[in-house]
Enzyme design. Structure first.
Site, PDB file in Angstrom:
ATOM      1  N   GLU A 162       3.260   4.812  -6.046  1.00 59.51           N
ATOM      2  CA  GLU A 162       2.896   4.311  -4.703  1.00 59.51           C
ATOM      3  C   GLU A 162       3.374   5.263  -3.608  1.00 59.51           C
ATOM      4  OE1 GLU A 162       0.820   3.404  -2.547  1.00 59.51           O
ATOM      5  OE2 GLU A 162       0.666   1.395  -3.400  1.00 59.51           O
TER       6      GLU A 162
ATOM      7  N   ASP B 241      -3.704   0.241  -3.652  1.00 57.94           N
ATOM      8  CA  ASP B 241      -4.272  -0.413  -2.467  1.00 57.94           C
ATOM      9  C   ASP B 241      -5.796  -0.507  -2.538  1.00 57.94           C
ATOM     10  OD1 ASP B 241      -4.941   2.227  -2.193  1.00 57.94           O
ATOM     11  OD2 ASP B 241      -3.837   2.547  -0.321  1.00 57.94           O
TER      12      ASP B 241
HETATM   13  O1  AHR Z   1       0.449   6.648  -4.532  1.00 60.56           O
HETATM   14  C1  AHR Z   1      -0.857   7.095  -4.282  1.00 60.56           C
HETATM   15  C2  AHR Z   1      -1.702   6.030  -3.627  1.00 60.56           C
HETATM   16  O2  AHR Z   1      -1.231   5.800  -2.328  1.00 60.56           O
HETATM   17  C3  AHR Z   1      -1.692   4.677  -4.227  1.00 60.56           C
HETATM   18  O3  AHR Z   1      -2.444   4.549  -5.407  1.00 60.56           O
HETATM   19  C4  AHR Z   1      -2.298   3.878  -3.126  1.00 60.56           C
HETATM   20  O4  AHR Z   1      -1.910   2.520  -3.168  1.00 60.56           O
HETATM   21  C5  AHR Z   1      -1.808   4.568  -1.870  1.00 60.56           C
HETATM   22  O5  AHR Z   1      -2.888   4.878  -1.042  1.00 60.56           O
END
Ligand code: AHR
Ligand code: AHR
Length: 480
Positions: free
Chosen positions: A203, A279
């Site tokens: 994340e 996300d």
């Molecule tokens: O960590 C990379 C990305 O960052 C994740 O998959 C996403 O939730 C956020 O946009």
């Protein structure tokens, strides 16, 4: 034994086990996945044969004369952690109500020990998720995971992932995910070379090693079939990978958590994602064949045994085309088969790709506009590209799901946009011409303009009425 029998013996049992290609427990005889067909919306489940390999013939019979989507990827662990169409989150998907798209059931054919099966071909916009999984790691609890992927199908967008993510489909902060990532994104981490790389999506960061950014120990991957593994426990995590068709796993990183706030301890939430970011970022592409998540941190020895089991499954490529053969180097013309339009052929007017009425008495210029040189697919030579007869170097490609004639700019995106796989015509005549990169989508004439259309998608040109006829074309020797 299957991979999950091996993880069990190692004391780190599978809490989720997903595959459209085979049973991941030797005793598993339940459904592997569900498909839904376009003709009547009916669904069926596909189960393993006695060999453990999916019954692809059952899918082919159910989907004959229409299109099929993969609607459910069942969890074989017994916990009910099935994957279904991902809902909107931080980002909306392209399907109705902000959901992500479902994958075509035929985009990723393979054989396992010589038996046909289908993987999950994730185009940009496609995603699966389970936001209410049980038994997956929460907080800083230990877990492991692996996935078998197509090492030649990737891009740089966020994020082709499989693993642990947020339960609300939103970015809830550093350390709220722990998933396998595969691709050549350079936004966060990178490894050596130009990619693609196996990284961990933790994340707000794809991590290739101990620190954010570049870690030279994480190599570019160039195998057709890859095994990717990520595991994490308090103060420790690892990236491992290798060729899923032979040999052993290598450790690309094993050590401390990133020294960036939020990643030690972790705050895993336990949802499961496939093909998307935490996300619901959904611009990435890749192909998934099988994968599991475990409870507990698997030993390297356990993972090595799982890799031996994957190699023994003998993943190999299968044909991407069927139906009438096309000859590379030949000139063809493609006639529409819808009753309205049987004197119309796929042609171009400048960069617009359309249908025009053409016959043997047409002017030479029009004959040339309606003739195409068959080339080996620019992105995959198991499929085709169509080069303009009157504008050499220009190919039919899709852009925003319209078909246009553009000069080849040499980019990977152009090659992918210009690669199409033929199959027997869905209405029983000639051929249907499927986009390699969006295999739910086919050459379709709609108001005499060409698109790549899905059967019942969100665009007007995706209309189900006349779909089968509009996507079926008869190839003949080119007018020019
Ligand atoms: O960590 C990379 C990305 O960052 C994740 O998959 C996403 O939730 C956020 O946009
Ligand atoms: O046609 C769909 C996509 O639209 C293509 O892959 C890309 O070139 C454009 O953004």
């Amino acid at each position: 034994a299957g991979p999950c029998d091996i993880y069990s013996s190692g004391g780190t049992p599978c809490v989720a086990a997903h595959s459209t290609t085979r049973a991941l427990f030797s005793a598993y005889t339940g459904p592997l996945y569900q498909v839904k067909r376009g003709s009547d919306g009916a669904t069926t489940t596909i189960s393993p044969l006695s060999s453990g390999v999916a019954n692809a013939a059952a899918q082919d019979a159910f989907c004959a004369g229409t299109t099929c989507l993969i609607t459910i990827i069942y969890d074989q662990s017994g916990r009910g952690n099935h994957l279904t169409q991902a809902p909107p989150g931080g980002f909306n998907g392209p399907d109705s109500n902000g959901y992500d798209n479902l994958a075509s059931a035929i985009g990723a054919p393979v054989t396992l020990n010589g038996q046909k099966a289908y993987g999950v071909f994730v185009s940009p916009g496609t995603g699966y998720r389970n936001n209410a999984a049980s038994g997956t790691a929460r907080g800083d609890a230990a877990e492991g995971m692996y996935a078998v992927l197509d090492g030649t199908h990737y891009n740089g967008a966020c994020c082709f992932d499989y693993g642990n993510a947020e339960t609300n489909s939103r970015d809830t902060g550093n350390g709220h995910m722990e998933a396998i990532y595969f691709g050549d994104s350079t936004v966060w981490g990178t490894g050596s070379g130009k990619g693609p790389w196996i990284m961990a999506d933790l994340e707000n960061g794809l991590f290739s090693g101990s620190s954010a950014g570049n870690n030279a120990g994480d190599p570019s991957i160039a195998y057709r079939f890859i095994t990717a593994a990520i595991k994490g426990e308090p103060n420790q995590w690892a990236i491992r990978g290798g060729n899923a068709a032979s040999g052993s796993l290598s450790t690309f990183y094993s050590g401390a958590r990133p020294q960036v706030s939020g990643y030690n301890p972790m705050s895993k939430e336990g949802a499961i994602i496939l093909g998307i970011g935490g996300d619901n970022s959904n611009g990435a592409q890749g192909t998934f064949y099988e994968g599991v998540m475990t409870s507990g941190y698997p030993s390297d020895a356990t993972e090595n045994s799982v890799q031996a089991n994957i190699v023994a499954a003998k993943y190999a490529v299968a044909p991407l085309t069927s139906g009438p053969a096309l000859t590379v180097g030949s000139s063809i013309s493609l006639r529409a088969t819808t009753a309205c339009c049987t004197t119309r052929y796929i042609a171009h007017s400048g960069s617009t790709v359309n249908t025009q009425v053409v016959s043997s008495s047409s002017a030479t210029a029009l004959k040339q506009q309606a003739s195409w040189t068959v080339r080996a697919g620019l992105a995959n030579n198991a499929c085709f590209s169509f080069e303009s007869r009157d504008t050499p170097g220009s190919f039919i490609r899709h852009s925003n799901f319209g078909l246009v004639l553009n000069a080849n700019d040499g980019s990977k995106l152009f090659a992918e946009d210009a690669t199409f796989c033929t199959q027997a015509g869905i209405n029983g005549q000639g051929s249907s011409i499927r986009s390699w990169s969006y295999p739910t989508r086919y050459f379709r004439h709609y108001n005499n303009t060409l698109y790549i259309a899905s059967n019942g998608g969100v665009h007007t040109f995706d209309a189900t009425a006349a779909f089968n006829d509009d996507v079926s074309f008869v190839a003949s020797a080119g007018f020019a």
